[in-house]
Design an enzyme around this catalytic site. Structure first.
Site, short mmCIF file in Angstrom:
data_model
loop_
_atom_site.label_atom_id
_atom_site.label_comp_id
_atom_site.label_asym_id
_atom_site.label_seq_id
_atom_site.Cartn_x
_atom_site.Cartn_y
_atom_site.Cartn_z
N ASP A 191 -52.79 -49.31 -51.04
CA ASP A 191 -52.45 -48.01 -51.60
C ASP A 191 -51.89 -48.13 -53.02
O ASP A 191 -51.44 -49.19 -53.44
CB ASP A 191 -51.40 -47.32 -50.72
N LYS B 56 -54.27 -43.17 -53.63
CA LYS B 56 -54.36 -41.72 -53.80
C LYS B 56 -53.04 -41.24 -54.39
O LYS B 56 -51.99 -41.40 -53.79
CB LYS B 56 -54.62 -41.00 -52.47
N MET C 52 -42.79 -36.37 -51.33
CA MET C 52 -43.90 -35.78 -52.07
C MET C 52 -43.58 -34.37 -52.56
O MET C 52 -44.43 -33.48 -52.55
CB MET C 52 -45.18 -35.77 -51.21
#
Length: 239
Positions: free
Chosen positions: A32, A54, A165
Site C-alpha cells: 500500500d 490508493k 481518513m
C-alpha cells in the site's frame, strides 16, 4: 501461500517479527501507499514488489485490480504477501481480498499489524482510554460525512472519537459535532504522520477550528495521513 500482513502505522520498527519473517520468504509483495518503503530491506533480492497504493484522488490500482493481481500471483507464485498499512481488517478492505482469494480455493493467512488507530495517538502521549477522562473510544471513518452523521448521534463526555481518513472533510466533521451538541471547548487533535520522523500534532478546541479559514483546511489536507482525535483525554497530553 498468501498472507495478508499488517505493516503498522509507519515506523519500520513497529513491524512485527512475524511480518518480517514472511517478507523474507516472499516471492511477490503487493504493498500500500502508506507502507514504509524501508520494508524492502527485509525482502530477498529477487522478490517482485508491486505498489498498489490508493490515496485520495490517486489510485495506482483500484480494489478490483488489486484483487485480480492477488488471484493471479496466488496461482503463479509460492509465497504472496499483501502488505497493508496498520492491520489488515481495520479500514483496509482486507476481507474483500480474502473473499476474492477464497473464490479460487485459497484461504490466506492473516498477520495482524500494530493498528494506527491507537498507536498514533499513543506516539503523541494521547491515551485512547484514561480513567481520569474516558471509559471508551470509537474508531470511525471520516471520508463519508453522511455515514459519519449516522454513526455519531450525540455527545458522550467520557468517550473519545478516533476519526480515520477525515482530513478532506475536517470542516464538515467539526460542524457536525457542534450541531450534535459537542461543547465548543471539546479538544480536537490532528495527528499527522504519527510514529514517523515527520510526525506533527495540532491541538485546538472545536470552536477554534470552526473559526478557521479555508487556508487552514487546505493545510490539513497537505499533512495527510491524519488521524483526527476528539475527546477529553487530549488534556492528558497537556499535563
Amino acid at each position: 501461500m498468501v498472507y495478508l500482513v499488517g505493516a503498522g502505522p509507519g515506523d519500520i520498527e513497529l513491524f512485527t517479527l512475524k511480518a518480517v519473517k514472511v517478507l523474507q520468504e516472499a516471492d511477490v509483495v503487493l504493498y500500500d501507499a502508506l507502507v514504509n518503503p524501508e520494508f524492502t530491506k527485509f525482502c530477498k533480492k529477487e522478490c517482485l514488489k508491486i505498489n498498489v497504493g490508493k490515496r485520495k484522488g490517486k489510485h495506482l490500482k483500484n480494489q478490483e485490480e488489486i484483487n485480480d493481481l492477488l488471484v493471479k500471483y496466488a496461482k503463479e507464485k509460492n509465497i504472496v504477501v499483501r502488505l497493508k498499512g496498520g492491520t489488515p481488517f481495520v479500514f483496509g478492505r482486507g476481507y474483500e481480498e480474502v473473499k476474492a482469494l477464497k473464490k479460487i480455493g485459497v484461504t490466506p493467512i492473516i498477520i495482524s499489524g500494530v493498528s494506527s488507530t491507537t498507536s498514533v495517538p499513543e506516539s503523541f502521549m494521547i491515551p485512547s482510554i484514561d480513567r481520569s477522562f474516558s471509559d471508551s473510544y470509537r474508531t470511525i471513518t471520516g471520508h463519508d460525512i453522511e455515514l459519519f452523521n449516522e454513526i455519531v448521534t450525540n455527545y458522550h463526555k467520557r468517550e473519545n472519537l478516533i476519526i480515520m481518513m477525515g482530513a478532506h472533510k475536517a470542516k464538515e466533521i467539526v460542524n457536525s459535532l457542534l450541531k450534535k451538541g459537542f461543547p465548543k471547548t471539546t479538544p480536537i487533535a490532528y495527528l499527522s504522520k504519527g510514529t514517523t520522523k515527520d510526525q506533527k500534532c495540532l491541538i485546538f478546541t472545536l470552536e477554534e477550528v470552526f473559526k478557521k479559514d479555508e487556508d487552514f483546511f487546505e493545510e490539513l489536507k497537505s499533512l495527510t495521513p491524519i488521524i483526527t482525535f476528539v475527546g477529553e483525554t487530549i488534556k492528558a497530553f497537556e499535563e
